[in-house]
Each structure stands twice: as C-alpha cells, then as structure tokens.
Design an enzyme around this catalytic site. Structure first.
Site, short mmCIF file in Angstrom:
data_model
loop_
_atom_site.label_atom_id
_atom_site.label_comp_id
_atom_site.label_asym_id
_atom_site.label_seq_id
_atom_site.Cartn_x
_atom_site.Cartn_y
_atom_site.Cartn_z
CB ALA A 62 -0.87 -0.03 1.25
N GLY A 101 0.47 -5.12 0.68
CA GLY A 101 -0.68 -5.10 -0.23
C GLY A 101 -0.35 -5.63 -1.61
CD GLU A 104 -2.61 -7.77 2.40
OE1 GLU A 104 -2.25 -6.58 2.22
OE2 GLU A 104 -3.34 -8.12 3.33
CD GLU A 124 1.33 -5.94 5.30
OE1 GLU A 124 2.15 -6.85 5.53
OE2 GLU A 124 0.64 -5.91 4.26
C1 3H9 Z 1 0.50 -2.40 3.42
O1 3H9 Z 1 0.73 -2.83 2.31
C2 3H9 Z 1 -0.85 -2.49 4.10
C3 3H9 Z 1 -1.76 -3.51 3.45
O2 3H9 Z 1 -1.58 -4.77 4.04
C4 3H9 Z 1 -3.19 -3.18 3.69
C5 3H9 Z 1 -3.71 -1.86 3.23
C6 3H9 Z 1 -5.20 -1.77 3.36
N1 3H9 Z 1 4.67 3.46 0.09
O3 3H9 Z 1 13.43 1.75 0.80
P1 3H9 Z 1 13.86 2.51 -0.40
C7 3H9 Z 1 9.48 4.87 -1.03
S1 3H9 Z 1 1.68 -1.58 4.30
C8 3H9 Z 1 5.17 4.67 -0.24
O4 3H9 Z 1 14.91 3.52 -0.24
P2 3H9 Z 1 14.95 0.10 -1.54
C9 3H9 Z 1 10.52 5.25 0.01
O5 3H9 Z 1 9.98 6.14 0.94
C10 3H9 Z 1 3.07 -1.52 3.24
N2 3H9 Z 1 6.46 4.90 -0.50
O6 3H9 Z 1 14.27 1.52 -1.60
C11 3H9 Z 1 11.58 5.87 -0.87
O7 3H9 Z 1 11.14 7.17 -1.20
P3 3H9 Z 1 12.16 8.37 -1.47
C12 3H9 Z 1 3.79 -2.79 3.20
C13 3H9 Z 1 7.30 3.86 -0.40
O8 3H9 Z 1 15.18 -0.32 -2.93
C14 3H9 Z 1 11.54 5.02 -2.13
O9 3H9 Z 1 10.25 4.39 -2.14
N3 3H9 Z 1 5.02 -2.63 2.43
C15 3H9 Z 1 6.86 2.58 -0.06
O10 3H9 Z 1 16.10 0.10 -0.58
C16 3H9 Z 1 12.59 3.95 -2.20
O11 3H9 Z 1 12.56 3.18 -1.00
C17 3H9 Z 1 6.17 -2.25 2.99
O12 3H9 Z 1 6.24 -2.04 4.20
C18 3H9 Z 1 5.48 2.40 0.20
N4 3H9 Z 1 4.96 1.19 0.51
O13 3H9 Z 1 13.87 -0.87 -0.89
C19 3H9 Z 1 7.35 -2.11 2.08
N5 3H9 Z 1 7.92 1.73 -0.02
O14 3H9 Z 1 12.93 7.96 -2.68
C20 3H9 Z 1 8.15 -0.90 2.43
C21 3H9 Z 1 8.98 2.47 -0.38
O15 3H9 Z 1 11.28 9.53 -1.65
N6 3H9 Z 1 9.25 -0.67 1.50
N7 3H9 Z 1 8.62 3.76 -0.59
O16 3H9 Z 1 13.01 8.43 -0.23
C22 3H9 Z 1 10.40 -1.35 1.55
O17 3H9 Z 1 10.59 -2.26 2.35
C23 3H9 Z 1 11.50 -0.93 0.62
O18 3H9 Z 1 11.20 0.37 0.18
C24 3H9 Z 1 11.67 -1.82 -0.63
C25 3H9 Z 1 12.69 -1.15 -1.58
C26 3H9 Z 1 12.20 -3.18 -0.17
C27 3H9 Z 1 10.38 -2.00 -1.36
#
Ligand code: 3H9
Length: 693
Positions: A62, A101, A104, A124
C-alpha cells in the site's frame, strides 16, 4: 496519465503497473487496476489476464504516504476481492519484491509466477500493522497457519524458491523473461480456470500453535500491539469462514492503524529514508570508489569494523603497533566469521574468501594505496593527531581519511593533515558489525564528495548513515549526556538503579541506563570526563558513575559496576553495597533523598533528551528532527514504536513538554533545564519539531 496500462498479447491482456519508485498501491494505481481488470473481463476475446509491473519491483505494498489520511476508493480489500471474483483467470507475474498489499493483490490473483530472484512477504508488522487486505486469511490457506504466522510475524520476505516450496507461488520463471514465461503459463491457467484461495480450506492445525507462538515471540515483541493482533487474525482464519476472518482482520487492522505505535514506526520508516538526503549533496555529487580499507587500531572496535568491511566485500588491512594487538584483532575477526558459519549466516566459502582479503600490518607504508582509512585508536586527541599526520604522509591522493572518534573535534583531527577536505568522522557503534547506526560527522572543510562517498559506504556496510555536524559527542553521545545526567541525579535523589532501569525498560528502552553503563564500562565515560574542561561546576554531575569507576567497579568486565555479576554471568544483580555507597554520597553532597515516581523518571530522562535534541536543532547540527530520531532508534535502543525522542515529543505535544521543562527549571535550576528558545517558540506557536523540515 494512469500509472496502469493494458496491452493485448494474443488472447491474454497484460496489465502493467508503472508507479516509480516501488509501484506502491496509490489511489491512482488501485483505480487503474480495477478498471483494467473490469475492461479485460468484459472483453470476450480475453482469455487470461496478467498483472505485472515496470521498473525495479512488483508492487511493494500500500502507499504508506496515504496512511493517516482519509481513505480513498477503491479500497484495497475491495480491489483484491474484485480480482479474485473475476471470471477470467488472473495471473500475477512478480519480479523484485511483492510486499504487503502487493503480495495480497497477488494472492487475490488466481495464479502466481515469480522471477528466480524475486521475493514475497508481508512486512506490515514493521509498520505496527497487520496485513489488511486479507493476507492473514489467504496466506494460511496456501501455506498452513504455522508458516503464515512465521512469515507475517517476522515481516521478512521469502525468496521465490522457498515461496514455491510453501505453495505461496505456483511457478518460478527460469528463462529471465518473466512476461514471456507468464504468457506460456497462462495457457495452463486458461485450461484450469480461476482458482480462488478463498475457496480453499486452511490445513488442519493444532490449536496449541497460537499460544505457543505468543510465548515464542514475547521477548522480541515486548510492548508491541500488532504481533498479538496478527496471531489473533491468523487464528480466526482457522476457525471462521473466509468472510468472517476478513471482517475480523479489518477490525484489527484499523485498530493498529489508529495506534500511536504504527504512527511511530511509519515515522521511523520515512525518517530512515530521509537521512540520505543531505542539502548540497545529490545524485550528481561524485562518489569515490572504495574497494580497500585500512583500519588503524586492532581493539574490539577496530576488529568489528574490519569484519563489517570484510563481509561487505572490501579488502581489509588491520594496522596496529603491536604483534599482540594484531593477533588479538585477527582472532576476533576469525571468531566472528566462525560464529557466523556456525549459525548458518555465512557460508564456509564466503568465510574463506573474506579471510583471503584480510591482512595485518604494523607499517604505514603498507597501506599507502588503500581507498579509505578508518582510524579506531584510543580516544585521545594527541594520539589521533599523530595517526592522521602519519596517514597524510603516506596515503595516495584521493584516499578518504575517517576517524571513528565518538566525541572529539573532527576539525582539530583534520588540522593534522594537509587535506582536511578528505577527512570525515565515521562513528560506529559497538558491536560494530551488528549496530545499524553510522554517524557521519562532517568537519568544516569536509568535501561534499566525501560525504556522498560515506553515505554510499554506509549502505554497503548495511547501515543507516546519518550526516551530523561537528560538536562534542555529535548527536548521539551529546544527548546521552543529558539522559545519563538525569539518571545519575535520580540515583542520588533516592531512586535505586534497578528501579530506574526497570522503569525505562518497561517504557520501551532496550535496556536501562545503569545496565547500559555497566555494559559499556564505567571507566570509559570517566576517562572522557576527566579530559573535558567544559563540564558543569557541579559536584553531583555523574558523581555516582565516577565514584564507582574510581573504585575499579567498571561494570560487567570487572564483575562489579552499578550491579554485581556473579561467576562471569552477564545478569545484573542489584548490589546492596552500591545502594549504601550512593546513600552515603547523597548525604555528603547534601542531596535530599525521597520517593520518586516512575513518571518523574521517564519525564526527566526522556525530556532531558528532547531538550538537548532541541539545542542540536538550534545549532544546526542535523538537517531535520527525524535525523535525531534515526540516531536514537538505531544506536541507543530508543523504542522504534515511539518513533524517536523528537517524534515522541511531537506526539506528546510540545506545549506539554515546554510546561514540564519550565517546572523542572524551577525545581532543579537553569543550568540543565533552561528551555531552549526553539522549544518555547514551537510550543507557543502550536508547531512541531517535524514542521521545521
Ligand atoms: C500495506 O501494504 C498495508 C496492506 O496490508 C493493507 C492496506 C489496506 N509506500 O526503501 P527505499 C518509497 S503496508 C510509499 O529507499 P529500496 C521510500 O519512501 C506496506 N512509499 O528503496 C523511498 O522514497 P524516497 C507494506 C514507499 O530499494 C523510495 O520508495 N510494504 C513505499 O532500498 C525507495 O525506498 C512495505 O512495508 C510504500 N509502501 O527498498 C514495504 N515503499 O525515494 C516498504 C517504499 O522519496 N518498502 N517507498 O526516499 C520497503 O521495504 C522498501 O522500500 C523496498 C525497496 C524493499 C520496497
């Protein structure tokens, strides 16, 4: 333009999400997928649908930036449901990471194919949440409840081959062309028709699993609310219908979403990504290539840094002025490798390769060609200046000269060289190969190139690098002084060490300040204080710690410190002798002893941190308040679910904090508690520290 596009490939519609950087499920993405799926389903010529992504990854979840704002339709659970009820087979084609998400949504699809190096996960929990789009109900139907609990509670992604083994995906794409393999796989899926996870039964499970899981995770989830709700949601999947389970999941998800813990963890997530953005340093700033490093000083810290560099693929020379020192350092490194192999974290081959890149030396001439030097010698200015003068003579032009000082003036160290622009502080935390924090201390002459290079190095070392300015103790240790000072005063005023420690531990700190002091060694701080000339003229200042250090009670390493340690054990045992010593010292210093409430302990220690943090912001030592939070959550055991001291202050209300600080000033004097002007201004204007960024 919509971030979602569709293209026909024969009888298959390929829907592509293109929402950089990580294809998060923003409202536009949700709407785009909903509409593309509806159009494909209504198209009589379309026999299967593939959902895939452009860029570096499948949907990473999400859009966290939308959290905390009013939700916008279409809601994610509805989208997942729409995809699942689609009469045309839908296939998720996954590369990179399908997270939260994103996974999911993939489980709402009827089939899943993943690239060989892809991973899927439900992280999450790291944001204080649980999967809120039916992940807690669908995953157990695929993998069984035990594996689902493991995946959801750990938050760790599972690689494609393991995901296939657990049935979380149906196929691994071997050819290197994911969409081509998905198109081939589509033929099988068309023949089989839609397969809906909601219609599967959760494999039989022993109901004791859930209480056993609660017991198992208790030590690492202390004080956190979402892990228990995850267990509940998965438990529901085993004893209720799919729809009832989803309704329960939704209820639990919304409770987590509204919690201050999730707000704190989300703040920590974004703050850790913001630290990499340093004014004046951007992606065009040149970065020097670092392949070889020399570590000066083979003590515990030097050896830990060397090991960290080795496991990151660098060639390492450990330099010390004694054979004994080098032998000890090399043994520490070999021991760390052996431990890694024993725990299955490192392969035997990687250990051999790492040790093959490792050498020791006593001669500066042998390190003249290295790309970076990290000095980790005794914390003494004269010694460090000698080392830097020697380095300046031998190192090649362009080498980075870094010091691991935890308190000393970087500019003065740099003045021993003819290249202050290449000098920087890299403050590692002990144990260096484990602690995630790296304080990157810029001197007045440090070049932007060296800052950018240090940030890149931090990433390579799997650390979070925070760029800070040059002042005594930088951010972490400067604030630690205020926190520790209040602990020390509270001891004299009548609070027992174990009472203070338990109060702060129960509040969420990784350990209490007295346990921490004993672990770090009371002699260390004592030595630093003896060298400082700017300490307050106050006989109570760190008196208890100094008194114990002067008695040789250094802490764990001497078996006695603020606590006792019996027979080499690391378990702190309260010591009546220390209680009596402190009481006598209070009397000698004329400090009135009294009953002290837990609230007072929290407020004095934590607001002490906040006040110093405000002064650090006033002095321009950090770019934004979140940088301070990253330092404290990654280096000092501040509870991540409280976001960090500055986020905690923002959520408590700066007006409330300001009022308390004024009360403490009236009770304990201005020397320590004079409210910073910044705190007063923000409190009076109803703003927050985070508004300053
Ligand atoms: C969810 O899904 C809830 C659902 O179950 C239900 C809903 C109803 N959203 O980490 P990085 C941005 S909860 C918005 O440096 P990497 C991050 O801020 C979510 N932005 O890259 C950064 O921005 P900026 C569950 C996001 O390659 C840029 O992307 N998912 C999101 O080292 C690059 O990020 C997670 O918790 C996001 N979801 O790692 C996954 N994710 O360039 C969270 C990233 O402006 N994300 N950004 O600074 C991660 O674990 C890592 O970002 C990922 C990439 C492994 C994907």
């Amino acid at each position: 333009m919509s971030p979602v596009t569709s293209a026909p490939h024969g009888a298959v519609t390929v829907i592509t999400v293109d929402n950089p950087p990580v294809n998060a499920l923003s409202q536009a993405v949700r709407e785009g997928i909903a509409s593309a799926v509806a159009i494909a389903e209504a198209d009589d010529t379309c026999e299967a649908i593939i959902i895939t992504c452009a860029g570096r990854t499948f949907i990473a979840g999400a859009d966290i930036k939308e959290f905390g704002k009013p939700p916008l339709e279409p809601y994610l659970p509805d989208l997942v449901s729409q995809v699942e009820t689609c009469e045309t087979p839908v296939i998720a084609a996954i590369h990179g990471t399908a997270l939260g998400g994103g996974f999911e949504l993939a489980m709402g699809c009827h089939y899943r194919i993943a690239a060989k190096n892809a991973a899927v996960g439900l992280p999450e929990v790291n944001l204080g949440l649980l999967p809120g789009a039916s992940g807690t109900q669908r995953l157990p139907r695929l993998t069984g409840a035990a594996k689902a609990l493991d995946v959801i509670l750990s938050g760790r992604p599972v690689n494609a081959s393991a995901a296939l083994e657990y049935s979380a995906i149906d196929k691994v794409s071997e050819s290197g062309d994911l969409v081509a393999d998905a198109l081939t796989f589509a033929k099988e899926c068309i023949a089989l028709g839609p397969r809906r996870i909601r219609e599967l039964a959760v494999p039989e499970v022993d109901p004791a699993l859930f209480d056993e899981t609660r017991k198992k995770i208790a030590p690492r989830t202390r004080g956190l609310i979402s892990p228990e709700k995850i267990v509940q949601a998965v438990e529901w999947s085993t004893r209720a219908s799919f729809d009832e389970g989803c309704a329960k999941e939704r209820e639990l998800f919304l409770e987590c979403m509204a919690s201050s813990q999730s707000a704190g963890l989300r703040h920590a997530f974004f703050a850790e990504r913001a630290v990499g953005k340093v004014p004046g340093v951007d992606r065009n700033t040149p970065v020097r290539e670092l392949n070889s490093v020399a570590i000066i000083g083979a003590g515990t810290m030097g050896a830990g840094i060397a090991y960290n560099c080795l496991t990151s693929g660098m060639a390492v020379t450990l330099l010390d002025n004694s054979d004994d020192g080098l032998e000890r350092g090399a043994n520490t490194i070999r021991g760390l490798y052996a431990g890694g192999v024993e725990r299955g974290k490192i392969s035997e081959d990687d250990m051999q390769a790492g040790l093959g890149r490792f050498e020791t030396s006593q001669n500066y001439a042998n390190i003249s060609g290295v790309d970076i030097v990290i000095e980790a010698v005794f914390e003494n200015m004269a010694v460090k200046k000698d080392v830097f003068a020697a380095l300046d003579k031998v190192l090649k032009p362009g080498a980075v000269l870094a010091t691991n000082t935890s308190t000393l003036n970087i500019d003065e160290i740099a003045s021993a060289t003819r290249r202050p622009e290449d000098v920087i502080g890299l403050h590692f935390f002990s144990p260096a190969h484990i602690m995630r924090l790296l304080e990157i201390v810029r001197g007045k002459d440090t070049s932007k190139e060296i800052i950018a290079t240090s940030l890149t190095l931090a990433k390579r070392l799997r650390k979070v690098g925070v760029v800070v300015g040059n002042c005594f103790g930088f951010v972490g240790n400067r604030m630690l002084y205020s926190y520790g000072r209040e602990n020390q005063f509270l001891l004299l005023e009548g609070a027992a060490p174990e009472y203070i420690d338990k109060t702060l531990y129960d509040w969420g700190m990784a350990m209490g300040p007295n346990v921490m002091g004993d672990l770090a060694g009371l002699d260390v701080g004592h030595k630093v204080r003896r060298e400082r000339t700017d300490l307050p003229d106050d006989p109570r200042f760190y008196r208890v710690a100094d008194m114990l250090a002067e008695m040789g009670r250094y802490g764990q390493k001497t078996g006695k410190g603020t606590y006792r340690y019996e027979d080499g054990s690391r378990k702190p045992v309260p010591d009546a002798e220390v209680g009596a010593l402190i009481a006598a010292e209070s009397e000698r210093l004329g400090v009135q002893r009294r009953e002290i409430s837990g609230d007072e302990i929290i407020e004095r220690c934590i607001y002490g941190l906040v006040v110093e943090g405000a002064r650090i912001l006033e002095d321009g030592i950090v770019t934004r308040s979140g940088d301070i939070d990253v330092v404290w959550t990654n280096g000092y055991g501040f509870p991540r679910h409280r976001g960090g001291p500055m986020h905690y202050a923002d959520t408590t209300g700066l007006d409330k904090i300001y009022e308390k600080v004024c009360e403490f000033e009236a009770r304990f004097g201005s020397m320590y508690w004079e409210p910073p002007v910044l705190l007063k201004e923000l409190a009076e204007s109803g703003r927050k520290f985070s508004d300053l960024a």
